[in-house]
Write a protein that holds these residues in place. Structure first.
Motif, PDB file in Angstrom:
ATOM      1  N   HIS A  40       0.824  -1.210   0.000  1.00 40.41           N
ATOM      2  CA  HIS A  40       0.000   0.000   0.000  1.00 40.41           C
ATOM      3  C   HIS A  40       0.861   1.263   0.000  1.00 40.41           C
ATOM      4  CE1 HIS A  40      -2.957  -3.014   1.274  1.00 40.41           C
ATOM      5  NE2 HIS A  40      -3.873  -2.178   0.827  1.00 40.41           N
ATOM      6  N   ALA A  41       2.060   1.177   0.585  1.00 42.68           N
ATOM      7  CA  ALA A  41       2.947   2.330   0.612  1.00 42.68           C
ATOM      8  C   ALA A  41       3.480   2.655  -0.785  1.00 42.68           C
ATOM      9  CB  ALA A  41       4.111   2.074   1.565  1.00 42.68           C
ATOM     10  N   LEU A  42       3.710   1.626  -1.610  1.00 45.38           N
ATOM     11  CA  LEU A  42       4.272   1.848  -2.950  1.00 45.38           C
ATOM     12  C   LEU A  42       3.328   2.661  -3.832  1.00 45.38           C
ATOM     13  CD1 LEU A  42       6.612   1.271  -4.934  1.00 45.38           C
ATOM     14  CD2 LEU A  42       5.404  -0.819  -5.601  1.00 45.38           C
ATOM     15  N   PRO A  43       2.063   2.226  -4.052  1.00 45.57           N
ATOM     16  CA  PRO A  43       1.176   3.070  -4.863  1.00 45.57           C
ATOM     17  C   PRO A  43       0.885   4.404  -4.186  1.00 45.57           C
ATOM     18  CG  PRO A  43      -0.067   1.271  -3.872  1.00 45.57           C
ATOM     19  CD  PRO A  43       1.386   0.982  -3.632  1.00 45.57           C
ATOM     20  N   GLY A  44       0.836   4.403  -2.838  1.00 52.68           N
ATOM     21  CA  GLY A  44       0.616   5.661  -2.137  1.00 52.68           C
ATOM     22  C   GLY A  44       1.701   6.680  -2.440  1.00 52.68           C
ATOM     23  N   SER A  45       2.943   6.213  -2.489  1.00 52.38           N
ATOM     24  CA  SER A  45       4.060   7.107  -2.809  1.00 52.38           C
ATOM     25  C   SER A  45       3.958   7.622  -4.245  1.00 52.38           C
ATOM     26  CB  SER A  45       5.389   6.368  -2.613  1.00 52.38           C
ATOM     27  OG  SER A  45       5.541   5.939  -1.276  1.00 52.38           O
ATOM     28  N   PHE A  46       3.576   6.750  -5.179  1.00 53.79           N
ATOM     29  CA  PHE A  46       3.427   7.162  -6.574  1.00 53.79           C
ATOM     30  C   PHE A  46       2.377   8.272  -6.696  1.00 53.79           C
ATOM     31  CE2 PHE A  46       4.833   2.747  -8.304  1.00 53.79           C
ATOM     32  CZ  PHE A  46       6.140   3.056  -7.996  1.00 53.79           C
ATOM     33  N   PHE A  47       1.212   8.057  -6.074  1.00 52.29           N
ATOM     34  CA  PHE A  47       0.136   9.049  -6.177  1.00 52.29           C
ATOM     35  C   PHE A  47       0.524  10.358  -5.491  1.00 52.29           C
ATOM     36  CE2 PHE A  47      -2.649   5.271  -6.894  1.00 52.29           C
ATOM     37  CZ  PHE A  47      -3.167   5.667  -8.123  1.00 52.29           C
ATOM     38  N   LEU A  48       1.197  10.272  -4.362  1.00 50.19           N
ATOM     39  CA  LEU A  48       1.631  11.486  -3.670  1.00 50.19           C
ATOM     40  C   LEU A  48       2.615  12.285  -4.525  1.00 50.19           C
ATOM     41  CD1 LEU A  48       2.097  10.405   0.065  1.00 50.19           C
ATOM     42  CD2 LEU A  48       0.516  12.137  -0.823  1.00 50.19           C
ATOM     43  N   TRP A  62      -4.153   8.300   1.525  1.00 49.98           N
ATOM     44  CA  TRP A  62      -5.073   7.277   2.051  1.00 49.98           C
ATOM     45  C   TRP A  62      -4.527   5.865   1.843  1.00 49.98           C
ATOM     46  CZ3 TRP A  62      -8.166   7.889   5.746  1.00 49.98           C
ATOM     47  CH2 TRP A  62      -9.113   6.927   6.064  1.00 49.98           C
ATOM     48  N   PHE A  63      -3.800   5.629   0.771  1.00 49.55           N
ATOM     49  CA  PHE A  63      -3.129   4.335   0.611  1.00 49.55           C
ATOM     50  C   PHE A  63      -2.194   4.077   1.786  1.00 49.55           C
ATOM     51  CE2 PHE A  63      -4.116   3.756  -4.012  1.00 49.55           C
ATOM     52  CZ  PHE A  63      -4.407   2.410  -3.958  1.00 49.55           C
ATOM     53  N   TRP A  64      -1.436   5.111   2.164  1.00 49.26           N
ATOM     54  CA  TRP A  64      -0.549   4.972   3.328  1.00 49.26           C
ATOM     55  C   TRP A  64      -1.356   4.695   4.592  1.00 49.26           C
ATOM     56  CZ3 TRP A  64       4.664   4.911   4.361  1.00 49.26           C
ATOM     57  CH2 TRP A  64       5.519   5.109   3.269  1.00 49.26           C
ATOM     58  N   GLN A  65      -2.483   5.419   4.740  1.00 48.61           N
ATOM     59  CA  GLN A  65      -3.317   5.225   5.934  1.00 48.61           C
ATOM     60  C   GLN A  65      -3.871   3.803   5.986  1.00 48.61           C
ATOM     61  OE1 GLN A  65      -4.206   7.869   8.480  1.00 48.61           O
ATOM     62  NE2 GLN A  65      -4.342   5.823   9.360  1.00 48.61           N
ATOM     63  N   ILE A  98     -13.723   1.379   0.559  1.00 49.30           N
ATOM     64  CA  ILE A  98     -14.843   2.128  -0.005  1.00 49.30           C
ATOM     65  C   ILE A  98     -14.548   3.624   0.032  1.00 49.30           C
ATOM     66  CG2 ILE A  98     -17.266   2.785   0.354  1.00 49.30           C
ATOM     67  CD1 ILE A  98     -16.940   0.071  -0.947  1.00 49.30           C
ATOM     68  N   LEU A  99     -13.936   4.091   1.117  1.00 50.21           N
ATOM     69  CA  LEU A  99     -13.545   5.501   1.195  1.00 50.21           C
ATOM     70  C   LEU A  99     -12.532   5.844   0.106  1.00 50.21           C
ATOM     71  CD1 LEU A  99     -13.222   5.982   5.063  1.00 50.21           C
ATOM     72  CD2 LEU A  99     -15.019   6.872   3.583  1.00 50.21           C
ATOM     73  N   LEU A 100     -11.624   4.910  -0.168  1.00 53.92           N
ATOM     74  CA  LEU A 100     -10.655   5.120  -1.249  1.00 53.92           C
ATOM     75  C   LEU A 100     -11.364   5.291  -2.585  1.00 53.92           C
ATOM     76  CD1 LEU A 100      -7.678   5.122  -2.265  1.00 53.92           C
ATOM     77  CD2 LEU A 100      -7.889   2.640  -2.516  1.00 53.92           C
ATOM     78  N   LEU A 101     -12.450   4.530  -2.795  1.00 53.17           N
ATOM     79  CA  LEU A 101     -13.173   4.594  -4.062  1.00 53.17           C
ATOM     80  C   LEU A 101     -13.803   5.962  -4.299  1.00 53.17           C
ATOM     81  CD1 LEU A 101     -14.962   1.109  -4.225  1.00 53.17           C
ATOM     82  CD2 LEU A 101     -12.876   1.851  -5.389  1.00 53.17           C
ATOM     83  N   TYR A 138      -2.159  -3.190   8.201  1.00 56.83           N
ATOM     84  CA  TYR A 138      -0.874  -3.876   8.411  1.00 56.83           C
ATOM     85  C   TYR A 138       0.045  -2.977   9.243  1.00 56.83           C
ATOM     86  CZ  TYR A 138      -2.901  -6.178   4.342  1.00 56.83           C
ATOM     87  OH  TYR A 138      -3.756  -6.805   3.478  1.00 56.83           O
ATOM     88  N   PRO A 139      -0.268  -2.773  10.518  1.00 60.95           N
ATOM     89  CA  PRO A 139       0.531  -1.853  11.359  1.00 60.95           C
ATOM     90  C   PRO A 139       2.006  -2.266  11.385  1.00 60.95           C
ATOM     91  CG  PRO A 139      -1.454  -2.578  12.503  1.00 60.95           C
ATOM     92  CD  PRO A 139      -1.323  -3.440  11.283  1.00 60.95           C
ATOM     93  N   PRO A 140       2.912  -1.351  11.023  1.00 60.07           N
ATOM     94  CA  PRO A 140       4.347  -1.688  11.011  1.00 60.07           C
ATOM     95  C   PRO A 140       4.946  -1.649  12.416  1.00 60.07           C
ATOM     96  CG  PRO A 140       4.029   0.572  10.335  1.00 60.07           C
ATOM     97  CD  PRO A 140       2.649   0.014  10.552  1.00 60.07           C
ATOM     98  N   ASN A 141       6.105  -2.240  12.539  1.00 59.02           N
ATOM     99  CA  ASN A 141       6.904  -2.183  13.774  1.00 59.02           C
ATOM    100  C   ASN A 141       6.163  -2.724  14.997  1.00 59.02           C
ATOM    101  OD1 ASN A 141       8.951  -0.865  12.278  1.00 59.02           O
ATOM    102  ND2 ASN A 141       7.956   1.116  12.626  1.00 59.02           N
ATOM    103  N   GLY A 142       5.336  -3.740  14.767  1.00 57.84           N
ATOM    104  CA  GLY A 142       4.674  -4.382  15.895  1.00 57.84           C
ATOM    105  C   GLY A 142       3.608  -3.548  16.577  1.00 57.84           C
ATOM    106  N   SER A 143       3.066  -2.529  15.910  1.00 62.04           N
ATOM    107  CA  SER A 143       2.004  -1.708  16.499  1.00 62.04           C
ATOM    108  C   SER A 143       0.742  -2.557  16.701  1.00 62.04           C
ATOM    109  CB  SER A 143       1.682  -0.522  15.583  1.00 62.04           C
ATOM    110  OG  SER A 143       2.842   0.270  15.371  1.00 62.04           O
TER     111      SER A 143
END
Length: 275
Positions: free
Chosen positions: A7-15, A193-196, A154-157, A202-207
């Motif tokens: 999700h971070a990869l496409p999020g970075s592209f769009f940003l 929102w992709f990042w969100q 759905i919010l992304l849509l 998939y919370p990183p770093n054990g969140s």
């Protein structure tokens, strides 16, 4: 990829594209209004920028497709598992299909601005189709999943289909700064929102993981989405203000020189009249 990086990869592209557009379109619009300031940015210069943008878009799409196919847990171009008799990594295939259409959009951008034989509006039409395909794929992407998972997609849509409609209107209203800024704000919203979504699912770093069935979480996420769009609009407004300030500052510096040239030409004309 069904993970945070996916999700971070496409999020970075769009940003990146949204931030670039937040500079590009105000600059183009304000330069049209102040041609004496932006004499260095010619029509051919804008065309070269569009070609470079198409190359970058196609390159990003290729990187995305390769990442979706050849990550360690990816399908590696294998669509069906004949041994276990089931489809293989369809989520990766859907993401790769999304990247494919953005890649086609990038190629069309290059062709449209290289040869006059292709209608200019075709670049906007292909981009509108690519964004629509993204929404179409994600609409069926979350079937049977947890409530919160479905809700964030759905919010992304909303941003995706809103962006597709805005871009489609640009086919007929090309150069409309309002539509261009609307598209820009929705693109930035998509990216953030992709990042969100990555942080939620998939919370990183054990969140700690989010409760997928909590109604309070759904209410907060909906409110958070509105905050994301408010920040997106703020970014677009600030970018427009900065570009406008730079151009008008340059205008003030150029005006005295232009007035001097104008007076010189008037004197030359008077000398010619005297002769």
């Amino acid at each position: 990829m069904g993970n945070f990086k996916g999700h971070a990869l496409p999020g970075s592209f769009f940003l990146l594209f949204g931030l670039w557009w937040s500079v590009k379109y105000p600059m183009r619009y304000l330069c049209r209004k102040n041609k004496n300031v932006c004499y260095l940015v010619s029509v051919s210069g804008h065309r070269r920028l569009d070609i470079i943008e198409g190359i970058v878009k196609a390159s990003f799409a290729l990187i995305g497709m390769i990442a979706e196919q050849f990550v360690p847990d990816g399908p590696h171009l294998k669509l069906y598992n004949y041994e276990e008799k089931h489809w293989d990594h369809l989520m990766n295939w859907q993401h790769a299909t999304m990247y494919l259409f953005y890649g086609i959009s990038g190629i069309v951008d290059i062709i449209v601005h290289i040869t006059p034989a292709v209608p200019l509006a075709l670049d906007r039409l292909m981009l509108a189709i690519a964004v629509f395909i993204e929404g179409f794929l994600f609409y069926y992407h979350v079937h049977g999943r947890a409530m919160l998972d479905i809700h964030v997609h759905i919010l992304l849509l909303v941003a995706v289909f809103g962006g597709s409609l805005s871009i489609f209107l640009e086919v007929f209203l090309r150069g409309n700064i309002v539509l261009e800024l609307l598209r820009t704000s929705l693109c930035i919203l998509q990216g953030s929102w992709f990042w969100q979504i990555g942080f939620i699912l998939y919370p990183p770093n054990g969140s700690p993981e989010w409760d997928q069935t909590s109604h309070d979480n759904m209410m907060f996420i909906t409110m958070c989405y509105c905050w994301h769009y408010a920040i997106s609009l703020l970014i677009v407004a600030l970018s427009y203000a900065i570009v406008s300030w730079v151009i008008h500052t340059k205008l003030k510096k150029v005006e005295p020189l232009e007035m001097g040239l104008l007076k010189s030409s008037e004197k030359d004309q008077e000398v010619e009249d005297e002769i």
